[in-house]
Enzyme design. Structure first.
Site, PDB file in Angstrom:
ATOM      1  N   ASP A 251      47.489  28.559  49.135  1.00 57.89           N
ATOM      2  CA  ASP A 251      46.578  29.049  48.094  1.00 57.89           C
ATOM      3  C   ASP A 251      45.129  29.090  48.575  1.00 57.89           C
ATOM      4  O   ASP A 251      44.207  29.157  47.770  1.00 57.89           O
ATOM      5  CB  ASP A 251      46.723  28.158  46.845  1.00 57.89           C
ATOM      6  CG  ASP A 251      46.104  28.763  45.608  1.00 57.89           C
ATOM      7  OD1 ASP A 251      45.867  29.991  45.600  1.00 57.89           O
ATOM      8  OD2 ASP A 251      45.844  28.017  44.657  1.00 57.89           O
TER       9      ASP A 251
ATOM     10  N   ASP B 244      50.346  32.723  38.182  1.00 59.22           N
ATOM     11  CA  ASP B 244      49.383  33.251  37.209  1.00 59.22           C
ATOM     12  C   ASP B 244      48.169  33.800  37.966  1.00 59.22           C
ATOM     13  O   ASP B 244      47.945  33.459  39.124  1.00 59.22           O
ATOM     14  CB  ASP B 244      48.928  32.166  36.225  1.00 59.22           C
ATOM     15  CG  ASP B 244      48.131  31.046  36.887  1.00 59.22           C
ATOM     16  OD1 ASP B 244      48.548  30.589  37.970  1.00 59.22           O
ATOM     17  OD2 ASP B 244      47.087  30.653  36.343  1.00 59.22           O
TER      18      ASP B 244
ATOM     19  N   GLU C  44      47.871  27.670  37.204  1.00 60.20           N
ATOM     20  CA  GLU C  44      46.971  26.987  38.144  1.00 60.20           C
ATOM     21  C   GLU C  44      45.524  27.358  37.859  1.00 60.20           C
ATOM     22  O   GLU C  44      44.628  26.544  37.960  1.00 60.20           O
ATOM     23  CB  GLU C  44      47.326  27.365  39.595  1.00 60.20           C
ATOM     24  CG  GLU C  44      46.597  26.546  40.654  1.00 60.20           C
ATOM     25  CD  GLU C  44      45.252  27.130  41.073  1.00 60.20           C
ATOM     26  OE1 GLU C  44      44.509  26.449  41.793  1.00 60.20           O
ATOM     27  OE2 GLU C  44      44.920  28.266  40.664  1.00 60.20           O
ATOM     28  N   GLU C  45      45.310  28.605  37.489  1.00 61.20           N
ATOM     29  CA  GLU C  45      43.936  29.101  37.303  1.00 61.20           C
ATOM     30  C   GLU C  45      43.242  28.457  36.111  1.00 61.20           C
ATOM     31  O   GLU C  45      42.030  28.567  35.970  1.00 61.20           O
ATOM     32  CB  GLU C  45      43.938  30.626  37.137  1.00 61.20           C
ATOM     33  CG  GLU C  45      44.435  31.373  38.372  1.00 61.20           C
ATOM     34  CD  GLU C  45      43.490  31.284  39.565  1.00 61.20           C
ATOM     35  OE1 GLU C  45      42.428  30.648  39.450  1.00 61.20           O
ATOM     36  OE2 GLU C  45      43.841  31.840  40.619  1.00 61.20           O
TER      37      GLU C  45
ATOM     38  N   ASP D 172      45.334  36.021  44.922  1.00 58.31           N
ATOM     39  CA  ASP D 172      45.319  34.626  44.467  1.00 58.31           C
ATOM     40  C   ASP D 172      46.220  34.556  43.240  1.00 58.31           C
ATOM     41  O   ASP D 172      45.804  34.907  42.156  1.00 58.31           O
ATOM     42  CB  ASP D 172      43.875  34.235  44.156  1.00 58.31           C
ATOM     43  CG  ASP D 172      43.767  32.844  43.592  1.00 58.31           C
ATOM     44  OD1 ASP D 172      44.740  32.083  43.684  1.00 58.31           O
ATOM     45  OD2 ASP D 172      42.690  32.515  43.041  1.00 58.31           O
TER      46      ASP D 172
HETATM   47 ZN   LIG Z   1      44.944  30.256  43.616  1.00 57.92          ZN
END
Ligand SMILES: [Zn+2]
Length: 419
Positions: free
Chosen positions: A208, A90, A185-186, A151
């Site tokens: 990451d 994501d 994750e965000e 990212d």
């Molecule tokens: Zn990330």
């Protein structure tokens, strides 16, 4: 020895990254479902098919969008543990991730990059002096209208390309490598539905981080504190001796906490109280804090201090004027590396072997790795190469992605069993 990751492979890595960033996969904190957005399935399906086509083993996709896959070991007497690499697909809801139109700048010359001729949106070393460190490299940027999504699509591209490379090079002896890709994750939920048992790795690394060399295995201990103050609303004309104004009490309470222990006044290993939200009227005030500290004991003391402040507030203004609720959020993963520092050491050595200077530092935040570490999968974080995350200035250099891929390849070959 670091394998020969030549120009042909660098091209594959770059192309893969460009393919991923063009797929719209922004997550949404308002949604309760997993993945939080239906659009994330587009990239899930794309990668799932890609991993099967590349010939990875036991490629699976669960109903929550988590992908698991393996590069089998090719050791003769295999007693090495399975280890994993993890990344999230994501992108941040902080900025648009739709219609990403990546721009490629070969042999960067140190000057301003006009990313968008219509809006004159410019990525300049005057504003971002770090650009000067990328002279001569190939930069991939946005067109100024979206984020890039390095990212963490850089992490995805690096892991998949490393897996493809290992499958194409059976002469490189490696242990079994697990791959795990997560949604959301965000919005802080990447680890939530990760199936640690099914994944079957003894430990893993999230790819990451940001700048080349980053290696992180310490993060904050984290809690949220909600202080409610109850006032008494009376018509102001008849309020003498009766009204209790919750807003005024809230202003007073806020001043009882150390004013120099905030995010804006601390760095490194200093913890803080961060006033994140304040809502008040005459009858009630709700003050929200997040409490952060790397040190477990200091973290406990911070929670004690704010609780005592509420107690003395009640001694002054009467029982039940104020109440506090503390919610634990996450813990410093460092505690999970007690007696297992070899997990970090292997990553550090992998960098040194690839001629990368490790930059080991503590995260002033949390990571999915921190949550995974407490779920039984110790999980330091390694750089993926991107910078200026979550906005239109985001960029990554192809050379940085190559370095991250080499780190993965070196870890794959490392001796992992501890005597
Ligand atoms: Zn990330």
């Amino acid at each position: 020895m670091t394998p020969n990751f030549n120009a042909e492979w660098q091209e594959k890595l770059q192309t893969r990254f460009l393919n991923y960033v063009k797929i719209f996969s922004t997550s949404d904190p308002e949604s309760e479902s997993t993945p939080s957005t239906v659009r994330q399935w587009d990239i899930v399906k794309y990668i799932f098919e890609e991993l099967k086509t590349l010939g990875l083993e036991d490629v699976s996709l669960d109903e929550n969008g988590y992908i698991y896959a393996y590069v089998p070991s090719n050791l003769e007497n295999d007693d090495e543990p399975t280890i994993g690499f993890i990344s999230h697909y994501d992108t941040s809801p902080d900025f648009s991730g739709e219609n990403v139109n990546p721009q490629i700048w070969k042999n960067y010359n140190g000057e301003d990059l006009v990313l968008n001729k219509v809006t004159n949106f410019t990525l300049s070393p005057n504003k971002f002096p770090i650009l000067k460190e990328y002279l001569g490299e190939t930069l991939i940027t946005t067109d100024g209208t979206t984020l890039l999504g390095a990212d963490d699509k850089a992490g995805l591209a690096e892991i998949v390309t490393a897996a493809e490379f290992l499958l194409a090079h059976p002469e490189i002896k490696r242990s079994r490598i697990g791959i795990g890709f997560t949604p959301d994750e965000e919005i802080g939920r990447g680890a939530h539905k990760f199936d640690v048992k099914k994944f079957g790795a003894e430990w893993a690394y999230t790819m990451d981080g940001s700048e080349v060399g980053e290696l992180e295995y310490e993060n904050f201990n984290a809690a949220q504190a909600i202080v409610k103050i109850h006032g008494l609303s009376v018509h102001p004309g008849y309020a003498l001796g009766k009204m209790v104004n919750a807003s005024l009490l809230a202003a007073e309470f806020i001043q009882t906490l150390p004013t120099n222990e905030t995010p804006a006044t601390t760095k490194g290993f200093d913890g803080f109280y961060h006033l994140t939200d304040l809502k008040s009227d005459v009858s009630e005030a709700k003050i929200q804090y997040i409490i952060r500290d790397h040190d477990a004991e200091k973290f406990e003391n911070r929670k004690k201090l704010i609780t005592e402040k509420v107690k003395s507030f009640n001694e002054k203004y009467g029982e039940k004027t104020a109440e506090i609720e503390i919610k634990e959020q996450y813990r410093n993963m460092k505690q999970q590396f007690d007696g297992k520092m070899y997990i970090v050491d292997i990553a550090e050595q992998a960098m040194i072997d690839a001629e990368i200077k490790p930059k080991i530092k503590a995260i002033r935040g949390g990571t999915d790795g921190a949550q995974l570490s407490y779920m039984g999968l110790p999980c330091p974080n390694i750089f993926a190469g991107g910078l200026n995350f979550h906005g239109p200035y985001e960029f990554v250099s192809v050379e940085s992605m190559v370095k991250a891929t080499k780190v993965i390849l070196n870890i794959a070959q490392a001796k992992k069993k501890q005597k």
